[in-house]
Design a protein around this motif. Structure first.
Motif, PDB file in Angstrom:
ATOM      1  N   GLU A   1       0.798  -1.223   0.000  1.00  0.00           N
ATOM      2  CA  GLU A   1       0.000   0.000   0.000  1.00  0.00           C
ATOM      3  C   GLU A   1       0.832   1.277   0.000  1.00  0.00           C
ATOM      4  O   GLU A   1       0.404   2.294  -0.545  1.00  0.00           O
ATOM      5  CB  GLU A   1      -0.948   0.001   1.199  1.00  0.00           C
ATOM      6  CG  GLU A   1      -1.967  -1.129   1.156  1.00  0.00           C
ATOM      7  CD  GLU A   1      -3.019  -1.003   2.245  1.00  0.00           C
ATOM      8  OE1 GLU A   1      -3.159   0.107   2.810  1.00  0.00           O
ATOM      9  OE2 GLU A   1      -3.696  -2.003   2.546  1.00  0.00           O
ATOM     10  N   ARG A   2       2.023   1.242   0.616  1.00  0.00           N
ATOM     11  CA  ARG A   2       2.847   2.449   0.644  1.00  0.00           C
ATOM     12  C   ARG A   2       3.954   2.393  -0.405  1.00  0.00           C
ATOM     13  O   ARG A   2       4.224   3.376  -1.096  1.00  0.00           O
ATOM     14  CB  ARG A   2       3.432   2.660   2.038  1.00  0.00           C
ATOM     15  CG  ARG A   2       4.232   3.956   2.167  1.00  0.00           C
ATOM     16  CD  ARG A   2       4.632   4.220   3.605  1.00  0.00           C
ATOM     17  NE  ARG A   2       3.500   4.582   4.429  1.00  0.00           N
ATOM     18  CZ  ARG A   2       3.010   5.821   4.542  1.00  0.00           C
ATOM     19  NH1 ARG A   2       3.569   6.820   3.854  1.00  0.00           N
ATOM     20  NH2 ARG A   2       1.987   6.080   5.320  1.00  0.00           N
ATOM     21  N   TRP A   3       4.627   1.239  -0.497  1.00  0.00           N
ATOM     22  CA  TRP A   3       5.722   1.116  -1.470  1.00  0.00           C
ATOM     23  C   TRP A   3       5.233   0.708  -2.854  1.00  0.00           C
ATOM     24  O   TRP A   3       5.992   0.717  -3.807  1.00  0.00           O
ATOM     25  CB  TRP A   3       6.733   0.095  -0.981  1.00  0.00           C
ATOM     26  CG  TRP A   3       7.417   0.467   0.298  1.00  0.00           C
ATOM     27  CD1 TRP A   3       7.380   1.679   0.926  1.00  0.00           C
ATOM     28  CD2 TRP A   3       8.250  -0.369   1.107  1.00  0.00           C
ATOM     29  NE1 TRP A   3       8.124   1.643   2.074  1.00  0.00           N
ATOM     30  CE2 TRP A   3       8.673   0.406   2.213  1.00  0.00           C
ATOM     31  CE3 TRP A   3       8.675  -1.700   1.005  1.00  0.00           C
ATOM     32  CZ2 TRP A   3       9.496  -0.114   3.208  1.00  0.00           C
ATOM     33  CZ3 TRP A   3       9.492  -2.214   1.992  1.00  0.00           C
ATOM     34  CH2 TRP A   3       9.901  -1.426   3.080  1.00  0.00           C
ATOM     35  N   ARG A   4       3.958   0.290  -2.956  1.00  0.00           N
ATOM     36  CA  ARG A   4       3.345  -0.091  -4.224  1.00  0.00           C
ATOM     37  C   ARG A   4       4.024  -1.292  -4.872  1.00  0.00           C
ATOM     38  O   ARG A   4       4.157  -1.361  -6.093  1.00  0.00           O
ATOM     39  CB  ARG A   4       3.329   1.094  -5.211  1.00  0.00           C
ATOM     40  CG  ARG A   4       2.617   2.326  -4.696  1.00  0.00           C
ATOM     41  CD  ARG A   4       1.158   2.043  -4.399  1.00  0.00           C
ATOM     42  NE  ARG A   4       0.466   3.236  -3.907  1.00  0.00           N
ATOM     43  CZ  ARG A   4      -0.783   3.231  -3.474  1.00  0.00           C
ATOM     44  NH1 ARG A   4      -1.476   2.102  -3.468  1.00  0.00           N
ATOM     45  NH2 ARG A   4      -1.349   4.329  -3.015  1.00  0.00           N
ATOM     46  N   TRP A   5       4.458  -2.239  -4.063  1.00  0.00           N
ATOM     47  CA  TRP A   5       4.984  -3.485  -4.623  1.00  0.00           C
ATOM     48  C   TRP A   5       3.845  -4.278  -5.242  1.00  0.00           C
ATOM     49  O   TRP A   5       2.712  -4.233  -4.736  1.00  0.00           O
ATOM     50  CB  TRP A   5       5.630  -4.325  -3.532  1.00  0.00           C
ATOM     51  CG  TRP A   5       6.995  -3.851  -3.107  1.00  0.00           C
ATOM     52  CD1 TRP A   5       7.541  -2.625  -3.295  1.00  0.00           C
ATOM     53  CD2 TRP A   5       7.970  -4.629  -2.404  1.00  0.00           C
ATOM     54  NE1 TRP A   5       8.795  -2.567  -2.757  1.00  0.00           N
ATOM     55  CE2 TRP A   5       9.090  -3.781  -2.211  1.00  0.00           C
ATOM     56  CE3 TRP A   5       8.022  -5.929  -1.929  1.00  0.00           C
ATOM     57  CZ2 TRP A   5      10.236  -4.214  -1.540  1.00  0.00           C
ATOM     58  CZ3 TRP A   5       9.159  -6.366  -1.274  1.00  0.00           C
ATOM     59  CH2 TRP A   5      10.255  -5.514  -1.079  1.00  0.00           C
ATOM     60  N   PRO A   6       4.091  -5.034  -6.296  1.00  0.00           N
ATOM     61  CA  PRO A   6       3.061  -5.940  -6.816  1.00  0.00           C
ATOM     62  C   PRO A   6       2.662  -6.946  -5.740  1.00  0.00           C
ATOM     63  O   PRO A   6       3.534  -7.511  -5.059  1.00  0.00           O
ATOM     64  CB  PRO A   6       3.744  -6.635  -7.993  1.00  0.00           C
ATOM     65  CG  PRO A   6       4.866  -5.716  -8.373  1.00  0.00           C
ATOM     66  CD  PRO A   6       5.319  -5.050  -7.111  1.00  0.00           C
ATOM     67  N   VAL A   7       1.387  -7.153  -5.567  1.00  0.00           N
ATOM     68  CA  VAL A   7       0.901  -8.033  -4.493  1.00  0.00           C
ATOM     69  C   VAL A   7       1.481  -9.448  -4.601  1.00  0.00           C
ATOM     70  O   VAL A   7       1.913 -10.021  -3.588  1.00  0.00           O
ATOM     71  CB  VAL A   7      -0.642  -8.065  -4.492  1.00  0.00           C
ATOM     72  CG1 VAL A   7      -1.162  -9.112  -3.500  1.00  0.00           C
ATOM     73  CG2 VAL A   7      -1.191  -6.686  -4.137  1.00  0.00           C
ATOM     74  N   PRO A   8       1.529 -10.078  -5.798  1.00  0.00           N
ATOM     75  CA  PRO A   8       2.094 -11.437  -5.860  1.00  0.00           C
ATOM     76  C   PRO A   8       3.555 -11.493  -5.404  1.00  0.00           C
ATOM     77  O   PRO A   8       3.952 -12.430  -4.697  1.00  0.00           O
ATOM     78  CB  PRO A   8       1.965 -11.810  -7.349  1.00  0.00           C
ATOM     79  CG  PRO A   8       0.861 -10.944  -7.857  1.00  0.00           C
ATOM     80  CD  PRO A   8       0.995  -9.664  -7.103  1.00  0.00           C
TER      81      PRO A   8
END
Length: 600
Positions: free
Chosen positions: A365-372
């Motif tokens: 949510e903060r760093w915007r990493w891909p969820v998978p």
């Protein structure tokens, strides 16, 4: 190593078992500390500060930020906030046990040198711990300067001892092959799983490492870990494994690494190193306490700054002495590091699990990493942590209940204070007079305007302070300049000077001032008001200011709120909080307190 092969849940020190345990230790250090904490978790710094509360404060809000002033953590995330608070409470339990088991385990080396000292192990440990807590008031930097060189000697010494024994049994290097760990579980079944509880002892400092980031910084920690600590630990554990392959009956494998002439110096250096290792948890507890106070999770406490260079180095007297009493009681109650090992680990494993869950939210949510990608990385760490937790859970009856009980008590205290402050804020908000009505009241009463400046401090973000309304109604007097002051803790460690204050000119000599502080900063109201006055081109004279505070008296009534026992607990905590005058650095001779009664 001693607990793996001679503890309550242990396996025989056969060749395959020794290589299997060593393989588990090596990859625990690499995966849990090196990869998870040093490489990844340390990236989750909140303006340079670490620890589970700083991580919790990184969680983004969900929904509109309409929470009262006490809700200073993420809005709309009650489960995540509760996890963060419980993880914080667990760290305090760890802070009690770590000094006890570290120092006691080091002092037990005298039993290897001579059994004559056995009756004196506990008294010597207690004396060392009392001395350690007594010097905390001098600050982390001074304690570090005293023991830091000894720790370097310590790591170099244990690395050298390991190398000597590796040369005698080079086959121990086969432990780097992870297949030995797999074979270990296949051969030992459930008992192999239970041994994970002892293996976990090698990584228990990971969470403290993160909590202490504000004291030392991310780069120094990484340099120290990869440049000295990790290589020394791995070499020493391999050396202990080689010793056990040569002499399977060595019940104190660490101390038996040393030749007879080096045993006493090793015990001395080990004790000093254990003291500074304990320092990590103690200083971490101080940092967490400061964060908890600023985030509205604990009542105001006396907090002393011990360094002019490092803002994060603080000393909290009440926490220090509470930890000392608890640690000494644990040493006396358990009596040996082996007995204490059962109580150690369960708190840290739970904290590590909570850290992974919170970090996943921050990553996505903060760093915007891909969820998978985030799920894959955190799933690996969570699997490891859950395995360690399961192994440590087997020791709950033997002593693991202690840190859980301590954490549950502290969790209750923190949530009671946070909820209580929210209730008080709501009660006061209902009684506050809107500014528009206050101005009508001023026009109706036509009060006398006396020289000087009056500062009315309020915890509410809107409305007129009750003390100001009462002063107008009953004394029919207003100062020339009236400042309605609201001090707010923002969900970040530090607030820049340019964002420190916001000033609204209300008219008729009234000003609305909001002071912003990070949760790792201590408010200094007079200094901030000087800067606010300068921004308006006004002169602020300390001798021309009177501060009005509302002193709350809590009454426990049968109104809707918390359970009656929690309301009484909140009232007790409120009575014992540090006075607002001291906390906000107000001049004592220029403060007037007006009583405010609040029914819970």
């Amino acid at each position: 190593m001693k607990e793996c092969f001679f503890g309550s849940h242990s396996v025989p020190p056969t060749h395959d078992n020794v290589l299997g345990v060593l393989s588990l230790i090596i990859y625990a250090l690499l995966l849990v500390v090196s990869l998870k904490y040093v490489a990844l978790v340390l990236r989750a710094d909140n303006q340079g500060e670490g620890g589970i509360l700083a991580l919790t404060a990184l969680i983004p809000n969900r929904g509109a930020d309409t929470a009262p002033y006490t809700a200073r953590l993420a809005v709309g995330r009650p489960v995540l906030i509760a996890l963060g608070i419980f993880g914080t409470a667990l760290l305090y339990g760890d802070g009690m046990i770590t000094p006890a088991i570290s120092v006691l385990g080091a002092v037990e080396g005298v039993e290897v040198a001579t059994p004559l000292f056995t009756p004196y192990v506990v008294p010597i440990t207690v004396a060392i711990l009392v001395g350690l807590f007594s010097i905390q008031r001098f600050g982390t930097h001074r304690v570090g300067r005293l023991f830091g060189p000894i720790v370097i000697v310590w790591f170099l010494a244990i690395a050298a001892l390991g190398i000597v024994w590796i040369n005698r049994m080079p086959s121990v290097l086969g432990a780097f092959d992870p297949r030995h760990a797999v074979s270990f579980f296949a051969a030992n079944g459930f008992m192999g799983f239970a041994v994970l509880g002892a293996v976990f002892l090698v990584v228990t400092g990971g969470e403290a490492l993160y909590a202490d980031m504000g004291h030392f910084g991310r780069t120094p920690i990484r340099l120290a870990w990869f440049g000295l600590v990790l290589p020394s630990l791995v070499l020493n554990y391999l050396g202990q494994g080689a010793l056990l392959l040569v002499n399977p009956g060595a019940k104190h494998p660490f101390f038996e690494l040393a030749p007879a002439w080096a045993l006493w110096p090793l015990i001395a250096v080990a004790t000093a190193a254990a003291i500074i290792a304990s320092q990590a948890l103690i200083s971490g507890s101080f940092s967490i306490t400061r964060q908890a106070v600023q985030l509205g999770l604990a009542p105001r406490l006396e907090i002393e700054h011990t360094s002019a260079r490092e803002m994060g180095q603080v000393y909290v007297p009440k926490v220090n002495w509470a930890l000392m009493v608890s640690t000494v009681a644990i040493v006396i109650g358990f009596g040996s590091s082996s007995a204490m090992a059962a109580a150690y680990g369960i708190a840290v494993t739970l904290t590590m699990i909570i850290t992974v869950l919170l970090l996943f939210v921050v990553e996505t949510e903060r760093w915007r990493w891909p969820v998978p990608f985030a799920a894959l990385a955190m799933g690996l760490f969570l699997t490891i942590d859950l395995a360690f937790f399961g192994a440590n859970a087997l020791k709950i009856v033997q002593g693991g209940w202690l840190p859980l009980a301590v954490a549950s008590l502290l969790f209750t205290l923190m949530t009671t204070w946070r909820t209580g402050r929210q209730i008080v804020a709501a009660r006061l908000a209902k009684r506050s007079v809107p500014l528009e009505e206050f101005f009508k009241l001023v026009e109706a009463i036509q009060p006398a305007r006396v020289p000087g400046t009056a500062v009315y401090m309020t915890a509410q973000g809107a409305g007129t302070p009750v003390a100001l309304v009462h002063n107008l109604q009953y004394n029919k007097v207003l100062h020339e300049r009236v400042v309605i002051l609201n001090v707010v803790t923002v969900p970040q460690p530090h607030c820049a000077d340019e964002d420190r204050f916001a000033v609204d000119v209300l008219g008729q000599g009234l000003f609305n001032v909001r002071l912003n502080y990070g949760f790792m900063q201590d408010p200094h109201v007079p200094r901030a008001l000087v800067a606010a006055a300068r921004s308006l081109g006004m002169h602020f004279d300390f001798q021309d200011v009177v501060y009005f505070l509302g002193r709350e008296t809590i009454f426990v009534k049968s109104r809707q709120g918390m359970a009656r026992w929690r309301e009484r607990l909140f009232a007790l905590m409120s009575r014992n909080a540090v006075r607002a005058t001291t906390y906000f650095r107000l001049p004592l001779e220029r403060v007037i307190e007006l009583g405010v009664q609040v029914e819970m």
